[in-house]
Design a protein around this motif. Structure first.
Motif, PDB file in Angstrom:
ATOM      1  N   ALA A  36       0.830  -1.205   0.000  1.00 46.66           N
ATOM      2  CA  ALA A  36       0.000   0.000   0.000  1.00 46.66           C
ATOM      3  C   ALA A  36       0.867   1.258   0.000  1.00 46.66           C
ATOM      4  N   LYS A  37       0.417   2.250  -0.727  1.00 44.25           N
ATOM      5  CA  LYS A  37       1.127   3.520  -0.787  1.00 44.25           C
ATOM      6  C   LYS A  37       1.077   4.239   0.555  1.00 44.25           C
ATOM      7  N   ASP A  38       2.003   5.159   0.740  1.00 43.21           N
ATOM      8  CA  ASP A  38       1.906   6.069   1.875  1.00 43.21           C
ATOM      9  C   ASP A  38       0.587   6.831   1.759  1.00 43.21           C
ATOM     10  N   GLY A  39      -0.063   7.034   2.871  1.00 38.98           N
ATOM     11  CA  GLY A  39      -1.342   7.728   2.842  1.00 38.98           C
ATOM     12  C   GLY A  39      -2.528   6.805   2.681  1.00 38.98           C
ATOM     13  N   VAL A  40      -2.271   5.485   2.638  1.00 35.04           N
ATOM     14  CA  VAL A  40      -3.348   4.495   2.581  1.00 35.04           C
ATOM     15  C   VAL A  40      -3.391   3.761   3.918  1.00 35.04           C
ATOM     16  N   LEU A  41      -4.518   3.833   4.585  1.00 31.18           N
ATOM     17  CA  LEU A  41      -4.695   3.109   5.841  1.00 31.18           C
ATOM     18  C   LEU A  41      -5.110   1.679   5.518  1.00 31.18           C
ATOM     19  N   GLN A  42      -4.342   0.691   6.021  1.00 32.47           N
ATOM     20  CA  GLN A  42      -4.651  -0.714   5.758  1.00 32.47           C
ATOM     21  C   GLN A  42      -5.358  -1.319   6.961  1.00 32.47           C
ATOM     22  N   MET A  43      -6.435  -2.028   6.691  1.00 31.30           N
ATOM     23  CA  MET A  43      -7.145  -2.787   7.714  1.00 31.30           C
ATOM     24  C   MET A  43      -7.439  -4.176   7.158  1.00 31.30           C
ATOM     25  N   TRP A  44      -7.443  -5.180   8.028  1.00 33.24           N
ATOM     26  CA  TRP A  44      -7.774  -6.537   7.601  1.00 33.24           C
ATOM     27  C   TRP A  44      -9.035  -7.004   8.322  1.00 33.24           C
TER      28      TRP A  44
ATOM     29  N   LEU B 215     -20.201  -8.119   7.742  1.00 36.25           N
ATOM     30  CA  LEU B 215     -19.111  -7.173   7.964  1.00 36.25           C
ATOM     31  C   LEU B 215     -19.548  -5.839   8.555  1.00 36.25           C
ATOM     32  N   TRP B 216     -20.847  -5.622   8.704  1.00 35.29           N
ATOM     33  CA  TRP B 216     -21.277  -4.296   9.136  1.00 35.29           C
ATOM     34  C   TRP B 216     -20.791  -3.969  10.541  1.00 35.29           C
ATOM     35  N   ASP B 217     -20.808  -4.939  11.440  1.00 36.40           N
ATOM     36  CA  ASP B 217     -20.277  -4.692  12.783  1.00 36.40           C
ATOM     37  C   ASP B 217     -18.757  -4.585  12.762  1.00 36.40           C
ATOM     38  N   ASP B 218     -18.117  -5.390  11.917  1.00 32.46           N
ATOM     39  CA  ASP B 218     -16.656  -5.390  11.852  1.00 32.46           C
ATOM     40  C   ASP B 218     -16.112  -4.046  11.380  1.00 32.46           C
ATOM     41  N   ILE B 219     -16.747  -3.461  10.368  1.00 36.10           N
ATOM     42  CA  ILE B 219     -16.213  -2.206   9.832  1.00 36.10           C
ATOM     43  C   ILE B 219     -16.362  -1.087  10.857  1.00 36.10           C
ATOM     44  N   VAL B 220     -17.467  -1.074  11.581  1.00 38.10           N
ATOM     45  CA  VAL B 220     -17.663  -0.050  12.609  1.00 38.10           C
ATOM     46  C   VAL B 220     -16.653  -0.234  13.739  1.00 38.10           C
ATOM     47  N   ALA B 221     -16.465  -1.480  14.170  1.00 32.57           N
ATOM     48  CA  ALA B 221     -15.502  -1.756  15.242  1.00 32.57           C
ATOM     49  C   ALA B 221     -14.091  -1.367  14.817  1.00 32.57           C
ATOM     50  N   ALA B 222     -13.740  -1.660  13.564  1.00 30.74           N
ATOM     51  CA  ALA B 222     -12.404  -1.324  13.067  1.00 30.74           C
ATOM     52  C   ALA B 222     -12.204   0.184  13.011  1.00 30.74           C
ATOM     53  N   MET B 223     -13.220   0.906  12.571  1.00 29.19           N
ATOM     54  CA  MET B 223     -13.118   2.369  12.501  1.00 29.19           C
ATOM     55  C   MET B 223     -12.957   2.976  13.894  1.00 29.19           C
ATOM     56  N   LYS B 224     -13.710   2.453  14.839  1.00 29.56           N
ATOM     57  CA  LYS B 224     -13.607   2.974  16.205  1.00 29.56           C
ATOM     58  C   LYS B 224     -12.245   2.654  16.812  1.00 29.56           C
ATOM     59  N   ALA B 225     -11.760   1.434  16.571  1.00 26.70           N
ATOM     60  CA  ALA B 225     -10.460   1.045  17.116  1.00 26.70           C
ATOM     61  C   ALA B 225      -9.341   1.908  16.549  1.00 26.70           C
ATOM     62  N   ALA B 226      -9.465   2.277  15.277  1.00 27.93           N
ATOM     63  CA  ALA B 226      -8.444   3.106  14.634  1.00 27.93           C
ATOM     64  C   ALA B 226      -8.706   4.596  14.819  1.00 27.93           C
TER      65      ALA B 226
ATOM     66  N   LEU C  64     -25.596  -4.425   1.463  1.00 29.02           N
ATOM     67  CA  LEU C  64     -26.186  -3.104   1.708  1.00 29.02           C
ATOM     68  C   LEU C  64     -25.983  -2.684   3.164  1.00 29.02           C
ATOM     69  N   LYS C  65     -26.090  -3.632   4.082  1.00 28.05           N
ATOM     70  CA  LYS C  65     -25.857  -3.312   5.496  1.00 28.05           C
ATOM     71  C   LYS C  65     -24.402  -2.907   5.723  1.00 28.05           C
ATOM     72  N   PHE C  66     -23.488  -3.601   5.042  1.00 31.20           N
ATOM     73  CA  PHE C  66     -22.075  -3.230   5.153  1.00 31.20           C
ATOM     74  C   PHE C  66     -21.841  -1.823   4.613  1.00 31.20           C
ATOM     75  N   LEU C  67     -22.381  -1.536   3.438  1.00 27.49           N
ATOM     76  CA  LEU C  67     -22.182  -0.217   2.835  1.00 27.49           C
ATOM     77  C   LEU C  67     -22.814   0.881   3.688  1.00 27.49           C
ATOM     78  N   ALA C  68     -23.957   0.577   4.302  1.00 27.04           N
ATOM     79  CA  ALA C  68     -24.597   1.554   5.184  1.00 27.04           C
ATOM     80  C   ALA C  68     -23.736   1.832   6.413  1.00 27.04           C
ATOM     81  N   ALA C  69     -23.080   0.781   6.934  1.00 30.07           N
ATOM     82  CA  ALA C  69     -22.201   0.957   8.089  1.00 30.07           C
ATOM     83  C   ALA C  69     -20.945   1.735   7.725  1.00 30.07           C
ATOM     84  N   LEU C  70     -20.480   1.547   6.492  1.00 29.06           N
ATOM     85  CA  LEU C  70     -19.284   2.245   6.021  1.00 29.06           C
ATOM     86  C   LEU C  70     -19.564   3.708   5.675  1.00 29.06           C
ATOM     87  N   LYS C  71     -20.760   3.987   5.210  1.00 31.31           N
ATOM     88  CA  LYS C  71     -21.084   5.291   4.622  1.00 31.31           C
ATOM     89  C   LYS C  71     -20.762   6.493   5.516  1.00 31.31           C
TER      90      LYS C  71
END
Length: 255
Positions: free
Chosen positions: A91-99, A108-119, A147-154
């Motif tokens: 990944a380039k500099d300026g790209v945040l990597q998450m797994w 993934l909707w809960d996972d993406i929210v948890a990851a965002m909060k952790a970071a 759609l639930k994942f995208l809504a959580a990411l939005k």
């Protein structure tokens, strides 16, 4: 007195030993060569899997400990991709990597929210998100989950942001394209996806998402992504594609 144990029987695909005995010396040599090739391939695959598991185990805690530092681009990678550490490290500099764990691909909707909060990612942060996983043409089976994942990411997307789906052949046919357009319309998010293989060029892959003409290599990665050993159709399918492509060229197979 005979044993109570029955003699082992050959599997449905096994070659009867008498048939092997009837082969000519030349054909027996061919069988032996094929067996040795299969064994060597299996050993190489096991070694490769062990190598990437070690790399994965080392990288996961480092990425999990990362905090948002103003990055506008996110690379959200499934650990179901065998050589995903290459992609993360490229990944380039300026790209945040998450797994994320591949077993949760459709939850993934809960996972993406948890990851965002952790970071500690503020809302409205990202102009580009690369969602990278093994996949093939959309069927609609997991439309509601997506759609639930995208809504959580939005909430974490900036106005006009784009989500790039880094997987193979998402919109290769009319069904995939229909579902893609529905996801885009119903989520209110600009999406980009591929009509063909995404990933390793040796297997016919590329890094272009044809729906939007996006070069994801340019967007997310340095040239180190050239070491990525798969297409995003899956490792087993990648191996088959590599065999086909390289046999056509008359060259050896490398995975």
């Amino acid at each position: 007195m005979g044993s109570g144990a029955s003699a082992p029987t050959a599997g449905a695909d096994a070659v009867p030993l008498p048939a092997l005995a009837e082969l000519s010396a030349e054909d027996k040599a061919r069988v032996l060569d094929a067996a040795n090739e299969a064994i060597a391939e299996a050993v190489a695959t096991i070694q490769k899997e062990k190598k990437w598991k070690a790399a994965s185990d080392e990288l996961k805690p480092k990425l999990s400990a990362k905090k948002h530092a103003g990055e506008k681009t996110l690379l959200w990678i499934s650990d179901g991709i065998l050589s995903w550490p290459v992609a993360a490290s490229a990944a380039k500099d300026g790209v945040l990597q998450m797994w994320y764990a591949a077993k949760e691909q459709h939850e993934l909707w809960d996972d993406i929210v948890a990851a965002m909060k952790a970071a500690e990612v503020p809302e409205g942060s990202f102009t580009h998100v690369g969602w990278m996983f093994h996949g093939s043409e959309m069927t609609g089976e997991y439309k509601e989950q997506n759609l639930k994942f995208l809504a959580a990411l939005k909430p974490y997307l900036a106005e006009g942001a784009r989500v790039d789906i880094l997987a193979c052949e998402m919109v290769a046919g009319p069904t995939g394209l229909k579902i893609f357009k529905e996801l885009e319309k119903e989520s209110g998010i600009n999406l980009a996806a591929s009509t063909d293989l995404t990933g390793n060029s040796a297997a016919g892959g590329n890094w272009i998402l044809e729906t939007d003409g996006v070069d994801v290599k340019e967007q997310y990665f340095t040239d180190a992504i050239n070491e990525f050993s798969e297409t995003l159709l899956g490792f087993a399918m990648h191996r088959k594609a590599v065999r086909t492509a390289q046999r056509r060229r008359g060259g050896p197979c490398h995975f």
